[in-house]
Write a protein that holds these residues in place. Structure first.
Motif, short mmCIF file in Angstrom:
data_model
loop_
_atom_site.label_atom_id
_atom_site.label_comp_id
_atom_site.label_asym_id
_atom_site.label_seq_id
_atom_site.Cartn_x
_atom_site.Cartn_y
_atom_site.Cartn_z
N TRP A 265 0.85 -1.18 0.00
CA TRP A 265 0.00 0.00 0.00
C TRP A 265 0.89 1.24 0.00
O TRP A 265 1.79 1.37 0.85
CB TRP A 265 -0.90 0.04 1.23
CG TRP A 265 -1.85 -1.12 1.33
CD1 TRP A 265 -2.07 -2.10 0.41
CD2 TRP A 265 -2.69 -1.43 2.45
NE1 TRP A 265 -3.00 -3.00 0.87
CE2 TRP A 265 -3.41 -2.61 2.12
CE3 TRP A 265 -2.92 -0.83 3.68
CZ2 TRP A 265 -4.32 -3.20 2.99
CZ3 TRP A 265 -3.83 -1.41 4.55
CH2 TRP A 265 -4.53 -2.58 4.20
N LEU A 266 0.65 2.14 -0.90
CA LEU A 266 1.48 3.33 -1.03
C LEU A 266 0.77 4.52 -0.39
O LEU A 266 -0.22 5.03 -0.92
CB LEU A 266 1.79 3.61 -2.50
CG LEU A 266 2.54 2.49 -3.25
CD1 LEU A 266 2.72 2.86 -4.72
CD2 LEU A 266 3.88 2.20 -2.58
N LEU A 267 1.29 4.95 0.75
CA LEU A 267 0.74 6.11 1.44
C LEU A 267 1.72 7.28 1.31
O LEU A 267 2.94 7.09 1.38
CB LEU A 267 0.50 5.81 2.92
CG LEU A 267 -0.84 5.14 3.29
CD1 LEU A 267 -0.89 3.71 2.76
CD2 LEU A 267 -1.04 5.15 4.80
N SER A 268 1.18 8.45 1.14
CA SER A 268 2.02 9.65 1.09
C SER A 268 2.46 10.01 2.51
O SER A 268 1.86 9.55 3.49
CB SER A 268 1.22 10.81 0.49
OG SER A 268 0.19 11.20 1.39
N PRO A 269 3.49 10.84 2.65
CA PRO A 269 3.88 11.30 3.99
C PRO A 269 2.72 11.91 4.77
O PRO A 269 2.58 11.69 5.97
CB PRO A 269 4.97 12.33 3.70
CG PRO A 269 5.58 11.87 2.42
CD PRO A 269 4.43 11.33 1.62
N THR A 270 1.86 12.64 4.08
CA THR A 270 0.70 13.24 4.73
C THR A 270 -0.26 12.17 5.23
O THR A 270 -0.81 12.27 6.33
CB THR A 270 -0.04 14.18 3.76
OG1 THR A 270 0.86 15.21 3.35
CG2 THR A 270 -1.26 14.80 4.42
N GLN A 271 -0.46 11.13 4.43
CA GLN A 271 -1.35 10.04 4.85
C GLN A 271 -0.77 9.26 6.02
O GLN A 271 -1.51 8.85 6.93
CB GLN A 271 -1.62 9.11 3.67
CG GLN A 271 -2.54 9.71 2.62
CD GLN A 271 -2.69 8.79 1.41
OE1 GLN A 271 -1.71 8.26 0.89
NE2 GLN A 271 -3.93 8.61 0.97
N TRP A 272 0.55 9.02 6.02
CA TRP A 272 1.17 8.35 7.17
C TRP A 272 0.93 9.17 8.44
O TRP A 272 0.58 8.61 9.50
CB TRP A 272 2.66 8.17 6.95
CG TRP A 272 3.05 7.04 6.05
CD1 TRP A 272 3.72 7.12 4.87
CD2 TRP A 272 2.82 5.64 6.27
NE1 TRP A 272 3.91 5.87 4.33
CE2 TRP A 272 3.36 4.95 5.17
CE3 TRP A 272 2.19 4.91 7.28
CZ2 TRP A 272 3.31 3.56 5.07
CZ3 TRP A 272 2.13 3.52 7.18
CH2 TRP A 272 2.68 2.87 6.08
N GLN A 273 1.12 10.47 8.34
CA GLN A 273 0.91 11.32 9.52
C GLN A 273 -0.56 11.29 9.95
O GLN A 273 -0.87 11.24 11.15
CB GLN A 273 1.33 12.76 9.22
CG GLN A 273 1.16 13.72 10.40
CD GLN A 273 1.98 13.31 11.60
OE1 GLN A 273 3.20 13.25 11.55
NE2 GLN A 273 1.31 13.01 12.71
#
Length: 425
Positions: A265-273
């Motif tokens: 699953w590819l999450l952006s840095p914003t999504q990880w936060q």
């Protein structure tokens, strides 16, 4: 009168408690027989099974949140519940109504025929039925007890997860970490990935990976985390990630991220936060704010820690909070290692409030008090046995102030009693 899909949830739960001679009856024979009749198809879903002494619930919750942020439909089955039975099944983070659960119970009743099932087995099959009805992208299954012989293990996972290995439920799983690891490893499948969050794996867990022919990724080797300048940092061969500090135990966050990596699953840095910000689970490092005790009230921390391994982590977390004084309210089941649970807290607690819990399995407050004084050398003047967690809190806030901490722990049942009476605060 036979129960139907229209019968009340309370009636069904009372029935489930009455139909099998013992509460825990290890083995998959009965549940597999009923499961085969149900003919559930998981081919369109990614199934993740999570086992471990501690950390299952928060690991499931973090993966669930990541699935939702990446636009995947997701369902979770976990146990036990704290407030209401419906908490055991979540669909896209929402609870199902009573009617959904009673319909599931009726479906299992029809499928089981004359096969006797325990409360947990019946509930697990009903949970699986509910998840299967939703045609989900991701299904996350939290093991109830052990792994190898747990009812959840009738489903073959695409990814297995073992969060931690500690001493708990020794009567059923064995009295050493080595034996318990073998039971947890039973969720592994040949040629399928297993993510292992235990930083100090027993030799038997390493051997089990080979025996099961699983593809393992290990905490401390394939992925790791650290705290630097009040930030959480995760590192693996493929991913380097920095966020603010999560609200849940850090080892479980790292384990969950490793699972998400494995799934691609590819999450952006914003999504990880955002995942870190949004992942909370009631009763796990929960700061209770729903009270009217005023601005000078102490911080109230709730955690379901009920074994020595969980107690040690909770103490570490409390030390990071740096309260001036600590008031501990503890209710615990009598079949637990009470001394081992309490011992990590003894050096840091100012005053103890051992409490009764409204379930037959619970140790009496007086017995917990005796353990503190006789086995752990706590001065009796620093122990006040009480009849309820709320009573302990009422006593504690007479002395505690805004620089202090009240911690309520010892069992999911202790927290359930507390939440049931919070309207009194």
């Amino acid at each position: 009168m036979p129960l139907t899909a229209d019968s009340s949830l309370d009636d069904w739960l009372a029935y489930l408690e009455s139909i099998h001679p013992v509460g825990i009856d290890m083995g998959l024979g009965r549940v597999q027989q009923v499961y085969a009749r149900m003919a559930l198809d998981w081919s369109s879903a990614t199934v993740i099974t999570v086992a471990g002494t501690n950390g299952k619930g928060t690991t499931c919750a973090f993966i669930e949140q990541a699935a939702m942020l990446s636009k995947r439909s997701v369902g979770v089955y976990s146990s036990p519940h704290i407030n209401i039975y419906n908490e055991r099944v979540r669909i896209n983070h929402a609870l199902l109504d009573d009617a959904a659960h009673t319909a599931a119970f009726f479906a299992i009743q029809q499928a089981r025929g004359d096969v006797s099932l325990t409360y947990f087995e019946f509930g697990t099959l009903a949970g699986l039925w509910l998840l299967n009805q939703q045609q989900l992208d991701v299904v996350i299954l939290g093991v109830g007890l052990g792994g190898r012989l747990d009812a959840i293990n009738i489903v073959d996972p695409d990814v297995a997860v073992i969060t931690s290995i500690g001493l708990d439920h020794q009567a059923f799983l064995g009295d050493t970490r080595e034996l318990i690891a073998i039971e947890k490893a039973g969720i592994m499948r040949a040629h399928k990935p297993v993510i292992i969050g235990e930083i100090d794996p027993p030799k038997t867990l390493v051997e089990a990976v080979n025996t099961h022919q699983a593809i393992a990724k290990w905490a401390g080797k394939d992925f790791r985390y650290q705290v630097q300048q009040q930030h959480f940092r995760y590192q693996s061969e493929q991913l380097s990630l920095t966020t603010t500090l999560p609200h849940i135990p850090l080892p479980n966050v790292a384990t969950a991220i490793a699972v998400i990596e494995q799934l691609g699953w590819l999450l952006s840095p914003t999504q990880w936060q955002e995942c870190v910000n949004l992942t909370l689970l009631s009763g796990r490092l929960t700061v209770f704010t729903e009270h009217t005790l005023g601005p000078t009230a102490p911080t109230i921390l709730l955690d379901a820690a009920h074994n020595p391994h969980a107690a040690e982590y909770l103490v570490k977390h409390i030390k990071i909070m740096q309260p001036q004084r600590i008031f501990a309210i503890c209710g615990v089941m009598k079949d637990k290692d009470i001394r081992g649970l309490l011992a990590p807290f003894v050096p840091i607690v100012t005053h103890w409030y051992p409490c009764d819990v409204s379930i037959d399995r619970a140790a009496k407050a007086s017995d917990i008090a005796l353990c503190l004084s006789a086995d752990l050398d706590v001065d009796a003047q620093h122990i006040t046995a009480v009849d309820h967690p709320i009573t302990g809190l009422i006593h504690a806030i007479k002395t505690a102030n805004e620089q202090d901490l009240v911690v309520i722990f010892g069992s999911f049942f202790t927290l359930s009693d507390f939440f049931a009476c919070t309207s009194k605060l």
